[in-house]
Design a protein around this motif. Sequence first.
Motif, PDB file in Angstrom:
ATOM      1  N   THR A  15       0.828  -1.208   0.000  1.00 51.69           N
ATOM      2  CA  THR A  15       0.000   0.000   0.000  1.00 51.69           C
ATOM      3  C   THR A  15       0.863   1.259   0.000  1.00 51.69           C
ATOM      4  OG1 THR A  15      -1.752  -1.190   1.165  1.00 51.69           O
ATOM      5  CG2 THR A  15      -1.842   1.214   1.233  1.00 51.69           C
ATOM      6  N   LEU A  16       1.865   1.299   0.866  1.00 50.86           N
ATOM      7  CA  LEU A  16       2.755   2.466   0.933  1.00 50.86           C
ATOM      8  C   LEU A  16       3.549   2.642  -0.364  1.00 50.86           C
ATOM      9  CD1 LEU A  16       4.184   2.194   4.556  1.00 50.86           C
ATOM     10  CD2 LEU A  16       2.680   3.992   3.658  1.00 50.86           C
ATOM     11  N   SER A  17       3.998   1.538  -0.936  1.00 48.24           N
ATOM     12  CA  SER A  17       4.761   1.606  -2.174  1.00 48.24           C
ATOM     13  C   SER A  17       3.907   2.182  -3.305  1.00 48.24           C
ATOM     14  CB  SER A  17       5.278   0.214  -2.553  1.00 48.24           C
ATOM     15  OG  SER A  17       6.034   0.272  -3.743  1.00 48.24           O
ATOM     16  N   PHE A  18       2.682   1.693  -3.426  1.00 47.06           N
ATOM     17  CA  PHE A  18       1.808   2.194  -4.485  1.00 47.06           C
ATOM     18  C   PHE A  18       1.450   3.660  -4.251  1.00 47.06           C
ATOM     19  CE2 PHE A  18      -2.238   3.034  -6.585  1.00 47.06           C
ATOM     20  CZ  PHE A  18      -1.892   2.709  -7.888  1.00 47.06           C
ATOM     21  N   ALA A  19       1.125   4.008  -3.006  1.00 48.13           N
ATOM     22  CA  ALA A  19       0.777   5.397  -2.702  1.00 48.13           C
ATOM     23  C   ALA A  19       1.944   6.330  -3.023  1.00 48.13           C
ATOM     24  CB  ALA A  19       0.371   5.525  -1.235  1.00 48.13           C
ATOM     25  N   GLY A  20       3.145   5.902  -2.689  1.00 53.79           N
ATOM     26  CA  GLY A  20       4.321   6.716  -2.988  1.00 53.79           C
ATOM     27  C   GLY A  20       4.550   6.855  -4.479  1.00 53.79           C
ATOM     28  N   PHE A  21       4.386   5.772  -5.228  1.00 54.50           N
ATOM     29  CA  PHE A  21       4.570   5.827  -6.678  1.00 54.50           C
ATOM     30  C   PHE A  21       3.507   6.707  -7.317  1.00 54.50           C
ATOM     31  CE2 PHE A  21       4.091   4.142 -11.023  1.00 54.50           C
ATOM     32  CZ  PHE A  21       5.376   4.377 -11.484  1.00 54.50           C
ATOM     33  N   LEU A  22       2.283   6.581  -6.848  1.00 56.91           N
ATOM     34  CA  LEU A  22       1.189   7.424  -7.345  1.00 56.91           C
ATOM     35  C   LEU A  22       1.493   8.899  -7.092  1.00 56.91           C
ATOM     36  CD1 LEU A  22      -1.758   7.521  -8.503  1.00 56.91           C
ATOM     37  CD2 LEU A  22      -2.518   7.471  -6.132  1.00 56.91           C
ATOM     38  N   ALA A  23       1.909   9.211  -5.871  1.00 59.35           N
ATOM     39  CA  ALA A  23       2.213  10.603  -5.515  1.00 59.35           C
ATOM     40  C   ALA A  23       3.393  11.143  -6.322  1.00 59.35           C
ATOM     41  CB  ALA A  23       2.506  10.708  -4.019  1.00 59.35           C
ATOM     42  N   ARG A  24       4.441  10.343  -6.475  1.00 57.66           N
ATOM     43  CA  ARG A  24       5.601  10.809  -7.243  1.00 57.66           C
ATOM     44  C   ARG A  24       5.242  11.000  -8.708  1.00 57.66           C
ATOM     45  NH1 ARG A  24       8.913   6.316  -5.245  1.00 57.66           N
ATOM     46  NH2 ARG A  24       9.744   6.290  -7.337  1.00 57.66           N
ATOM     47  N   GLY A  25       4.357  10.154  -9.234  1.00 59.32           N
ATOM     48  CA  GLY A  25       3.911  10.329 -10.614  1.00 59.32           C
ATOM     49  C   GLY A  25       3.122  11.609 -10.801  1.00 59.32           C
ATOM     50  N   VAL A  26       2.221  11.887  -9.872  1.00 56.91           N
ATOM     51  CA  VAL A  26       1.460  13.139  -9.931  1.00 56.91           C
ATOM     52  C   VAL A  26       2.419  14.325  -9.799  1.00 56.91           C
ATOM     53  CG1 VAL A  26      -0.261  14.561  -8.733  1.00 56.91           C
ATOM     54  CG2 VAL A  26      -0.714  12.132  -9.131  1.00 56.91           C
ATOM     55  N   GLY A  27       3.371  14.208  -8.877  1.00 56.52           N
ATOM     56  CA  GLY A  27       4.368  15.273  -8.717  1.00 56.52           C
ATOM     57  C   GLY A  27       5.180  15.491  -9.977  1.00 56.52           C
ATOM     58  N   MET A  28       5.541  14.408 -10.644  1.00 53.93           N
ATOM     59  CA  MET A  28       6.291  14.517 -11.903  1.00 53.93           C
ATOM     60  C   MET A  28       5.455  15.223 -12.958  1.00 53.93           C
ATOM     61  SD  MET A  28       6.200  12.819 -15.143  1.00 53.93           S
ATOM     62  CE  MET A  28       5.372  11.305 -14.738  1.00 53.93           C
ATOM     63  N   LEU A  29       4.191  14.852 -13.072  1.00 52.25           N
ATOM     64  CA  LEU A  29       3.316  15.466 -14.077  1.00 52.25           C
ATOM     65  C   LEU A  29       3.091  16.953 -13.814  1.00 52.25           C
ATOM     66  CD1 LEU A  29       0.684  12.617 -14.531  1.00 52.25           C
ATOM     67  CD2 LEU A  29       2.463  13.313 -16.149  1.00 52.25           C
ATOM     68  N   ARG A  30       3.134  17.335 -12.554  1.00 51.92           N
ATOM     69  CA  ARG A  30       2.912  18.741 -12.180  1.00 51.92           C
ATOM     70  C   ARG A  30       4.215  19.512 -11.984  1.00 51.92           C
ATOM     71  NH1 ARG A  30      -2.221  18.544  -8.020  1.00 51.92           N
ATOM     72  NH2 ARG A  30      -3.699  17.756  -9.560  1.00 51.92           N
ATOM     73  N   ASP A  31       5.322  18.881 -12.274  1.00 58.28           N
ATOM     74  CA  ASP A  31       6.641  19.505 -12.090  1.00 58.28           C
ATOM     75  C   ASP A  31       6.850  20.011 -10.665  1.00 58.28           C
ATOM     76  OD1 ASP A  31       7.541  19.147 -14.782  1.00 58.28           O
ATOM     77  OD2 ASP A  31       6.250  20.817 -15.383  1.00 58.28           O
ATOM     78  N   ALA A  32       6.418  19.222  -9.704  1.00 51.89           N
ATOM     79  CA  ALA A  32       6.551  19.605  -8.295  1.00 51.89           C
ATOM     80  C   ALA A  32       8.011  19.500  -7.858  1.00 51.89           C
ATOM     81  CB  ALA A  32       5.680  18.695  -7.425  1.00 51.89           C
ATOM     82  N   SER A  33       8.445  20.463  -7.090  1.00 52.17           N
ATOM     83  CA  SER A  33       9.845  20.473  -6.646  1.00 52.17           C
ATOM     84  C   SER A  33      10.111  19.416  -5.577  1.00 52.17           C
ATOM     85  CB  SER A  33      10.220  21.856  -6.119  1.00 52.17           C
ATOM     86  OG  SER A  33       9.437  22.182  -4.998  1.00 52.17           O
ATOM     87  N   TRP A  34       9.092  19.018  -4.820  1.00 50.16           N
ATOM     88  CA  TRP A  34       9.311  18.072  -3.720  1.00 50.16           C
ATOM     89  C   TRP A  34       9.801  16.709  -4.198  1.00 50.16           C
ATOM     90  CZ3 TRP A  34       6.713  13.511  -3.662  1.00 50.16           C
ATOM     91  CH2 TRP A  34       5.514  13.426  -4.359  1.00 50.16           C
ATOM     92  N   ILE A  35       9.532  16.338  -5.452  1.00 53.93           N
ATOM     93  CA  ILE A  35       9.963  15.012  -5.904  1.00 53.93           C
ATOM     94  C   ILE A  35      11.475  14.922  -6.096  1.00 53.93           C
ATOM     95  CG2 ILE A  35       7.745  14.466  -6.984  1.00 53.93           C
ATOM     96  CD1 ILE A  35       9.077  14.932  -9.697  1.00 53.93           C
TER      97      ILE A  35
END
Length: 130
Positions: A15-35
């Motif tokens: 669950t944590l692995s998928f949630a993290g991958f989902l969040a990092r993917g959204v961050g990548m698509l939005r060019d978020a600096s936190w990733i």
Amino acid sequence: MDYATIKLIHQSAVTLSFAGFLARGVGMLRDASWIRHRIAKTLPHLVDTVLIVSAIVLAWLLRLTPTNAPWIAAKIGGLVLYIALGLVALRFGRTKTVRAGAWIAAMLTFAWIVSVAITKDPRGFFAALA
């Protein structure tokens, strides 16, 4: 530790692995600096280590091998594909379109791996098509 505890650790890591991958993917698509921060790059490796170690312990406790449980072999193959797609999505994809496509394909692969684990069938959710 007993089987139930290891299984809970494994499922929690999934669950944590998928949630993290989902969040990092959204961050990548939005060019978020936190990733690009260290914690976003380090934490997934820790979670995935717990995930893989708990999977090995579960397989050992149940005496499962890829040769006597074909669904284990399918999960391992799916994991290799998931990792490759994740690398393209989060690191090596040259365009955002390529990265987004790999990210979606990786999430679908992840869902298939989970379906294999639930059904104990190497076809996973594709078994419904047969």
